[in-house]
Design an enzyme around this catalytic site. Structure first.
Site, mmCIF file in Angstrom:
data_model
loop_
_atom_site.group_PDB
_atom_site.id
_atom_site.type_symbol
_atom_site.label_atom_id
_atom_site.label_comp_id
_atom_site.label_asym_id
_atom_site.label_seq_id
_atom_site.Cartn_x
_atom_site.Cartn_y
_atom_site.Cartn_z
ATOM 1 N N TYR A 71 0.843 -1.201 0.000
ATOM 2 C CA TYR A 71 0.000 0.000 0.000
ATOM 3 C C TYR A 71 0.877 1.248 0.000
ATOM 4 O O TYR A 71 0.680 2.163 -0.794
ATOM 5 C CB TYR A 71 -0.900 -0.003 1.234
ATOM 6 C CG TYR A 71 -1.993 -1.026 1.135
ATOM 7 C CD1 TYR A 71 -3.119 -0.777 0.354
ATOM 8 C CD2 TYR A 71 -1.899 -2.239 1.806
ATOM 9 C CE1 TYR A 71 -4.120 -1.707 0.253
ATOM 10 C CE2 TYR A 71 -2.914 -3.183 1.721
ATOM 11 C CZ TYR A 71 -4.019 -2.911 0.944
ATOM 12 O OH TYR A 71 -5.009 -3.838 0.853
ATOM 13 N N ARG A 124 -3.106 4.746 3.342
ATOM 14 C CA ARG A 124 -4.476 4.376 3.710
ATOM 15 C C ARG A 124 -5.425 4.664 2.562
ATOM 16 O O ARG A 124 -6.402 3.948 2.365
ATOM 17 C CB ARG A 124 -4.920 5.177 4.919
ATOM 18 C CG ARG A 124 -3.769 5.521 5.814
ATOM 19 C CD ARG A 124 -4.272 6.378 6.926
ATOM 20 N NE ARG A 124 -5.035 5.538 7.810
ATOM 21 C CZ ARG A 124 -5.398 5.946 9.004
ATOM 22 N NH1 ARG A 124 -5.060 7.147 9.404
ATOM 23 N NH2 ARG A 124 -6.086 5.179 9.758
ATOM 24 N N CYS A 182 -6.777 -6.968 -6.030
ATOM 25 C CA CYS A 182 -6.544 -6.496 -4.659
ATOM 26 C C CYS A 182 -5.707 -7.503 -3.877
ATOM 27 O O CYS A 182 -4.976 -7.142 -2.968
ATOM 28 C CB CYS A 182 -7.884 -6.295 -3.954
ATOM 29 S SG CYS A 182 -9.041 -5.342 -4.952
#
Length: 106
Positions: free
Chosen positions: A27, A41, A58
């Site tokens: 991420y 985030r 994902c």
DNA sequence: CAGCTGACAATAA
DNA sequence: GTTATTGCCAGCT
């Protein structure tokens, strides 16, 4: 890129969609590619709000620790392991991904 | 217009 | 070494 679409989200979709099979991205890493190293985030949030029509992998997006998120699964917690295993990802004894071996870097 | 939330990451104790 | 807290940016109510 003339079309900004949703802006940040669109950018995240592009990056995630470019992740090759057998590789995984973090991420924070994706956020850094976009130009916002502090928006790790937001990357995860983009996945959550990501339209299913994009078919974003994902499952190829993991944490810096090599651990996958518990709630992002498509159907079941066992599915993601199967998908990544099918992609060629190798898991360690504790169930984490071998980042040194599959960390996607340009 | 302002505040809150959110699928993370890094640092401190 | 592990656990808890803070910081971050962008969208949503």
């Amino acid at each position: 890129m003339a079309d900004a679409g949703e802006g940040f989200f669109k950018r995240v979709y592009e990056i995630v969609a470019l992740i090759p099979a057998g590789k995984v991205a973090t991420y924070g890493g994706i956020a850094r590619m976009i130009g916002s190293p502090g928006s790790a985030r937001i990357v995860g949030w983009a996945m959550r709000s990501a339209p299913k029509g994009l078919k974003l992998p994902c499952h190829r997006v993991v944490r810096t620790t090599g651990e996958l998120c518990p709630s992002y699964v498509f159907g079941d917690s066992e599915i993601q392991r199967s998908i990544l295993d099918a992609e060629g990802i190798t898991f360690r004894e504790d169930g984490t991904i071998d980042m040194e071996r599959h960390l996607w870097q340009v």
